[in-house]
Motif scaffolding. Structure first.
Motif, PDB file in Angstrom:
ATOM      1  N   ASN A 140      23.282 119.424 -79.427  1.00 16.95           N
ATOM      2  CA  ASN A 140      23.078 120.169 -78.181  1.00 16.95           C
ATOM      3  C   ASN A 140      22.377 121.504 -78.423  1.00 16.95           C
ATOM      4  O   ASN A 140      22.689 122.519 -77.791  1.00 16.95           O
ATOM      5  N   ILE A 141      21.429 121.525 -79.361  1.00 19.22           N
ATOM      6  CA  ILE A 141      20.636 122.721 -79.656  1.00 19.22           C
ATOM      7  C   ILE A 141      19.452 122.783 -78.694  1.00 19.22           C
ATOM      8  O   ILE A 141      18.731 121.793 -78.525  1.00 19.22           O
ATOM      9  N   GLY A 142      19.250 123.923 -78.066  1.00 20.83           N
ATOM     10  CA  GLY A 142      18.075 124.127 -77.228  1.00 20.83           C
ATOM     11  C   GLY A 142      16.854 124.407 -78.102  1.00 20.83           C
ATOM     12  O   GLY A 142      16.961 125.148 -79.076  1.00 20.83           O
ATOM     13  N   VAL A 143      15.727 123.818 -77.754  1.00 15.83           N
ATOM     14  CA  VAL A 143      14.517 123.938 -78.575  1.00 15.83           C
ATOM     15  C   VAL A 143      13.343 124.409 -77.731  1.00 15.83           C
ATOM     16  O   VAL A 143      13.130 123.911 -76.621  1.00 15.83           O
ATOM     17  N   ILE A 144      12.594 125.369 -78.268  1.00 14.69           N
ATOM     18  CA  ILE A 144      11.311 125.756 -77.681  1.00 14.69           C
ATOM     19  C   ILE A 144      10.218 125.315 -78.643  1.00 14.69           C
ATOM     20  O   ILE A 144      10.200 125.732 -79.800  1.00 14.69           O
ATOM     21  N   VAL A 145       9.343 124.438 -78.181  1.00 13.70           N
ATOM     22  CA  VAL A 145       8.230 123.938 -78.994  1.00 13.70           C
ATOM     23  C   VAL A 145       6.976 124.713 -78.620  1.00 13.70           C
ATOM     24  O   VAL A 145       6.499 124.615 -77.485  1.00 13.70           O
ATOM     25  N   VAL A 146       6.455 125.494 -79.554  1.00 10.75           N
ATOM     26  CA  VAL A 146       5.258 126.301 -79.309  1.00 10.75           C
ATOM     27  C   VAL A 146       4.051 125.555 -79.861  1.00 10.75           C
ATOM     28  O   VAL A 146       4.002 125.224 -81.046  1.00 10.75           O
ATOM     29  N   SER A 147       3.080 125.274 -78.995  1.00  9.51           N
ATOM     30  CA  SER A 147       1.901 124.537 -79.443  1.00  9.51           C
ATOM     31  C   SER A 147       0.757 124.712 -78.456  1.00  9.51           C
ATOM     32  O   SER A 147       0.979 124.955 -77.268  1.00  9.51           O
ATOM     33  N   HIS A 148      -0.472 124.600 -78.979  1.00  5.85           N
ATOM     34  CA  HIS A 148      -1.643 124.588 -78.102  1.00  5.85           C
ATOM     35  C   HIS A 148      -2.054 123.147 -77.794  1.00  5.85           C
ATOM     36  O   HIS A 148      -3.000 122.912 -77.051  1.00  5.85           O
ATOM     37  N   GLU A 149      -1.330 122.180 -78.366  1.00  6.59           N
ATOM     38  CA  GLU A 149      -1.661 120.769 -78.163  1.00  6.59           C
ATOM     39  C   GLU A 149      -0.900 120.219 -76.962  1.00  6.59           C
ATOM     40  O   GLU A 149       0.302 119.946 -77.039  1.00  6.59           O
ATOM     41  N   ALA A 150      -1.610 120.047 -75.863  1.00  5.31           N
ATOM     42  CA  ALA A 150      -0.974 119.573 -74.630  1.00  5.31           C
ATOM     43  C   ALA A 150      -0.347 118.191 -74.803  1.00  5.31           C
ATOM     44  O   ALA A 150       0.728 117.913 -74.252  1.00  5.31           O
ATOM     45  N   SER A 151      -0.985 117.328 -75.591  1.00  7.92           N
ATOM     46  CA  SER A 151      -0.464 115.967 -75.767  1.00  7.92           C
ATOM     47  C   SER A 151       0.870 115.984 -76.508  1.00  7.92           C
ATOM     48  O   SER A 151       1.775 115.215 -76.186  1.00  7.92           O
ATOM     49  N   LEU A 152       0.997 116.878 -77.498  1.00  9.09           N
ATOM     50  CA  LEU A 152       2.252 116.994 -78.237  1.00  9.09           C
ATOM     51  C   LEU A 152       3.365 117.485 -77.317  1.00  9.09           C
ATOM     52  O   LEU A 152       4.469 116.933 -77.299  1.00  9.09           O
ATOM     53  N   LEU A 153       3.072 118.518 -76.532  1.00  9.39           N
ATOM     54  CA  LEU A 153       4.081 119.075 -75.637  1.00  9.39           C
ATOM     55  C   LEU A 153       4.531 118.067 -74.585  1.00  9.39           C
ATOM     56  O   LEU A 153       5.723 117.952 -74.294  1.00  9.39           O
ATOM     57  N   SER A 154       3.584 117.340 -74.023  1.00  8.28           N
ATOM     58  CA  SER A 154       3.940 116.376 -72.980  1.00  8.28           C
ATOM     59  C   SER A 154       4.778 115.235 -73.548  1.00  8.28           C
ATOM     60  O   SER A 154       5.617 114.659 -72.854  1.00  8.28           O
ATOM     61  N   ARG A 155       4.569 114.920 -74.818  1.00  2.00           N
ATOM     62  CA  ARG A 155       5.317 113.834 -75.457  1.00  2.00           C
ATOM     63  C   ARG A 155       6.739 114.263 -75.832  1.00  2.00           C
ATOM     64  O   ARG A 155       7.669 113.468 -75.741  1.00  2.00           O
ATOM     65  N   LEU A 156       6.896 115.524 -76.240  1.00  5.62           N
ATOM     66  CA  LEU A 156       8.178 115.966 -76.787  1.00  5.62           C
ATOM     67  C   LEU A 156       9.088 116.672 -75.792  1.00  5.62           C
ATOM     68  O   LEU A 156      10.306 116.640 -75.945  1.00  5.62           O
ATOM     69  N   CYS A 157       8.502 117.323 -74.791  1.00 10.80           N
ATOM     70  CA  CYS A 157       9.259 118.319 -74.020  1.00 10.80           C
ATOM     71  C   CYS A 157       9.734 117.835 -72.657  1.00 10.80           C
ATOM     72  O   CYS A 157       9.078 117.018 -72.007  1.00 10.80           O
ATOM     73  N   ASP A 158      10.868 118.402 -72.226  1.00  8.36           N
ATOM     74  CA  ASP A 158      11.397 118.136 -70.892  1.00  8.36           C
ATOM     75  C   ASP A 158      10.625 118.932 -69.842  1.00  8.36           C
ATOM     76  O   ASP A 158      10.401 118.455 -68.723  1.00  8.36           O
ATOM     77  N   ASN A 159      10.262 120.168 -70.191  1.00 12.02           N
ATOM     78  CA  ASN A 159       9.515 121.062 -69.303  1.00 12.02           C
ATOM     79  C   ASN A 159       8.546 121.877 -70.139  1.00 12.02           C
ATOM     80  O   ASN A 159       8.715 121.998 -71.358  1.00 12.02           O
ATOM     81  N   ILE A 160       7.529 122.462 -69.479  1.00 11.47           N
ATOM     82  CA  ILE A 160       6.541 123.265 -70.186  1.00 11.47           C
ATOM     83  C   ILE A 160       6.343 124.599 -69.465  1.00 11.47           C
ATOM     84  O   ILE A 160       6.218 124.627 -68.236  1.00 11.47           O
ATOM     85  N   TYR A 161       6.354 125.687 -70.240  1.00 10.55           N
ATOM     86  CA  TYR A 161       6.090 127.033 -69.714  1.00 10.55           C
ATOM     87  C   TYR A 161       4.760 127.502 -70.289  1.00 10.55           C
ATOM     88  O   TYR A 161       4.559 127.444 -71.505  1.00 10.55           O
ATOM     89  N   LYS A 162       3.882 127.959 -69.432  1.00 10.11           N
ATOM     90  CA  LYS A 162       2.561 128.397 -69.881  1.00 10.11           C
ATOM     91  C   LYS A 162       2.510 129.917 -69.938  1.00 10.11           C
ATOM     92  O   LYS A 162       2.800 130.609 -68.959  1.00 10.11           O
TER      93      LYS A 162
END
Length: 200
Positions: A174-196
């Motif tokens: 139950n660890i919260g994770v922030i994935v920082v990336s410029h790759e939109a495809s990676l973020l869309s695959r991994l993340c529940d939500n995205i903050y720009k």
């Protein structure tokens, strides 16, 4: 309960803001993507959320408690360049066990070999060093992890294996994770939500 940044702003020169009025929150077990163009302040925001630098405006709280310097941070930051986060004068076993001793299952999940343990950081590749940084961040006391471009030095197949192992462990704890990336495809695959980040 969440890692929350309220009305965050930061500048190097007064009134020349890198970003301002940022409101961001990640809940336990959530995977939040952090995107934005190069130079928009993603890494600076990550360091503020992890408590490494103070914001010029606003505040950061972890589960309602304002982040302050302490022996162990409940918010761990995994840098893009692992060599900058590792003491070059320590052998890798000491780097890994500085704050806790990982299980063999944990080492196996990230394919960390026993033969690497007695080596110096300079004797390992960036990808090998990053595996140590990821496992080190997965301390049992960790509540949130900010992963700042943490797999950019790896090939696509290895990236997928690392993310699968990492997020599987984070979800189980139950660890919260922030994935920082410029790759939109990676973020869309991994993340529940995205903050720009950046001016819109």
């Amino acid at each position: 309960m969440a890692l929350t940044g309220e009305n965050l702003g930061y500048y190097y020169q007064k009134e020349r803001w890198i970003f301002e009025d940022v409101n961001i929150s990640v809940a336990p077990g959530e995977v939040l993507g952090l995107s934005g163009y190069s130079g928009c302040g993603k890494t600076t925001l990550s360091r503020i959320l992890a408590g490494y630098i103070r914001p010029s405006a606003g505040r950061v709280t972890s589960d309602g408690i304002e982040l302050k310097p302490r022996a162990f941070r409940p918010v761990q930051l995994i840098y893009q360049h692992p060599e900058k986060a590792i003491n070059p004068k320590w052998r890798m076993r000491d780097v890994l066990t500085e704050s806790y001793t990982p299980t063999q299952d944990m080492l196996d999940a990230f394919e960390i070999r026993e033969e690497w343990m007695n080596r110096w950081p300079i004797e390992l590749s960036g990808g090998q060093l990053q595996r140590f940084c990821i496992v080190r961040a997965l301390n049992p006391a960790t509540r949130y992890i900010i992963a700042d471009e943490m797999t950019t030095m790896l090939d696509a197949i290895t990236q997928a294996k690392i993310w699968n192992a990492f997020l599987g462990i984070c979800r189980s704890r139950n660890i919260g994770v922030i994935v920082v990336s410029h790759e939109a495809s990676l973020l869309s695959r991994l993340c529940d939500n995205i903050y720009k980040v950046g001016r819109h």
